[in-house]
Design a protein around this motif. Sequence first.
Motif, PDB file in Angstrom:
ATOM      1  N   ALA A  46       0.832  -1.202   0.000  1.00 58.12           N
ATOM      2  CA  ALA A  46       0.000   0.000   0.000  1.00 58.12           C
ATOM      3  C   ALA A  46       0.865   1.249   0.000  1.00 58.12           C
ATOM      4  CB  ALA A  46      -0.932  -0.008   1.211  1.00 58.12           C
ATOM      5  N   ALA A  47       1.934   1.224   0.786  1.00 51.06           N
ATOM      6  CA  ALA A  47       2.793   2.407   0.879  1.00 51.06           C
ATOM      7  C   ALA A  47       3.437   2.712  -0.478  1.00 51.06           C
ATOM      8  CB  ALA A  47       3.869   2.199   1.940  1.00 51.06           C
ATOM      9  N   ARG A  48       3.895   1.670  -1.153  1.00 48.12           N
ATOM     10  CA  ARG A  48       4.469   1.887  -2.485  1.00 48.12           C
ATOM     11  C   ARG A  48       3.368   2.312  -3.459  1.00 48.12           C
ATOM     12  NH1 ARG A  48       6.497  -3.098  -4.563  1.00 48.12           N
ATOM     13  NH2 ARG A  48       7.533  -1.889  -6.151  1.00 48.12           N
ATOM     14  N   GLY A  49       2.216   1.673  -3.313  1.00 46.64           N
ATOM     15  CA  GLY A  49       1.114   1.926  -4.247  1.00 46.64           C
ATOM     16  C   GLY A  49       0.572   3.345  -4.179  1.00 46.64           C
ATOM     17  N   VAL A  50       0.647   3.983  -3.012  1.00 43.36           N
ATOM     18  CA  VAL A  50       0.173   5.373  -2.937  1.00 43.36           C
ATOM     19  C   VAL A  50       1.278   6.352  -3.326  1.00 43.36           C
ATOM     20  CG1 VAL A  50      -1.576   4.892  -1.186  1.00 43.36           C
ATOM     21  CG2 VAL A  50       0.708   5.629  -0.481  1.00 43.36           C
ATOM     22  N   GLY A  51       2.471   5.845  -3.598  1.00 43.01           N
ATOM     23  CA  GLY A  51       3.495   6.724  -4.163  1.00 43.01           C
ATOM     24  C   GLY A  51       4.576   7.161  -3.200  1.00 43.01           C
ATOM     25  N   MET A  52       4.822   6.385  -2.134  1.00 44.14           N
ATOM     26  CA  MET A  52       5.950   6.732  -1.271  1.00 44.14           C
ATOM     27  C   MET A  52       7.246   6.287  -1.946  1.00 44.14           C
ATOM     28  SD  MET A  52       4.840   5.892   2.602  1.00 44.14           S
ATOM     29  CE  MET A  52       3.208   6.355   3.197  1.00 44.14           C
ATOM     30  N   ASN A  53       8.294   7.109  -1.802  1.00 43.04           N
ATOM     31  CA  ASN A  53       9.581   6.660  -2.310  1.00 43.04           C
ATOM     32  C   ASN A  53      10.249   5.816  -1.219  1.00 43.04           C
ATOM     33  OD1 ASN A  53      11.012   8.342  -0.504  1.00 43.04           O
ATOM     34  ND2 ASN A  53      10.812  10.083  -1.899  1.00 43.04           N
TER      35      ASN A  53
END
Lengths: 309, 242
Positions: B143-150
């Motif tokens: 989820a963290a990657r999917g919402v756009g966190m680097n």
Amino acid sequence: MIAFEHITRAYGPARVVDDVTFTVEAGEFCALMGPSGSGKSTLLRMINRLIEPSGGTIRLDGEEVRHIPPQTLRRRIGYAIQSVGLFPHWTIARNIATVPRLLRWPRERIERRIDELLHLLDLDPAAMWERYPHQLSGGQQQRVGVARALAADPEMLLMDEPFGALDPVTRSSLQAELARIHRSTGKTIVFVTHDIEEALRLATRIALLRKGKLVQFDTPGRLLAAPADDFVQSFVGSDIGLRLLSLYTAEDRLRARETAPGEPISKEINLRDALSLMIERGVDRLPVADRGGPIIGVLYAADLMQGRA
Amino acid sequence: MKGFAISLGFLIALVFGMPALQPVFAAAFPELERPVYQQDSFATLTALHLGLVAASSAAAAVIAIGLGVLVTRATGAAFRGLAEMLVAGGQTVPPVAVLALAVPVLGYGALPAMIALGLYGLLPILQNTLAGLDGIPGPIRDAARGVGMNPVQLLAWIELPLAAPVILAGLRISVIVNVGTATIASAVGVRTLGTPIILGLNAANLAYVIQGASIVAALAITLDLGFERLVALAERWKGYGS
């Protein structure tokens, strides 16, 4: 608009997604369906580059996704997965604010947006600023997941079996909510599910996959009325007639300006439920009312039989 | 919470009240000429002891957490086995041996002591860093990657805060062991709470040993309870409501 052009994803010799080509138009609600291992989730995750295709091209409004930096791309696209995807150490409000914070919105704008979304998804705004995900029911958590995906007002939403872990009642109410959000925002939604009922209820078009290949990409009505092959036929199941009925509402088939005795039904009720009511009441016609308002017409049992998809 | 305050009060009373216990030690050890250690004040020794523990534990924490983060990244995964092996090796060599080996090279003083204590303290922190990071459910990372966190945001906002209670638990073990082990630094001329202990052992002065050891014990208990509060703070989100 999302265009898949000859998309393939291979892991070693196995092709999880195999030469898939189709286009989801802007504003569509597209369900990616198929049994487990059909590649539907992989296909979804290639849209926001969580997985890179081994071959082929995906374009968003003509722009190849591989040329958009992943973080930029993902902040433009809402992403919701099962409720476990919430960040457990952040309050509900902070979870919802994730993407606006990544985009460095000013604080007041973020707070206003959180408030809007809590209202939109019918979550108690007073409580959600303090609470943590584990204090919410599964249904509420999933609403938060959808709110988080919508937070930065993205062009489109990707949802990976977001309602998979919910009980049938909660699931059904969230489906209704999502349908309402889709109607009111007109956002493009791509939705992975293995539940044919869910796909038929929500989707404007369904992409049915099998072993990585696209078997049929069609409207729910066409999928039921004209399945491409035996696999599609067996996948949509045996109650095709009743399922077709469930795609239409009383409003679609009523005879206007007539009236009939008995308790009126809402114009939004689907024909399958209307038929069930007729049988239950032992009648062959039902008065139809406009959302709690006056009677606007009559639904006849005979009219249920005509005008297939 | 209460335990921490009581134990801290007891520690302070011991550190500053030791000279006042002169009659007690005199009665218990009538054969001793000077029954209370007085070459340094216990406050000075405690401060020096704490300073050595803080410096060596901080170094161990930075190295172990850094190493733990590094080998859980895709690029560092290949070194994970090697890192675990080296650090486990550091744990098997007793600090006394490290001191004995370090002194000819580095001479007497705080530096060889810090190295010995730091090496000895790495393992629990590294193990817990790995366990804490491994314990984060896949969907949360997804989820963290999917919402756009680097990658940096993923680490700083999601992974480290979620792993913090487990990492702190490792740091707690490391520090508590370090408080006891740091007494041996006095063998290479560093003044710590071990100084009265070693002097007492050499001079058959049991009173000195008791004085040094009791403060070390009180210090360890106080720090342990302090860490308990820190761990609770790091996972306070779990407690709300439920």
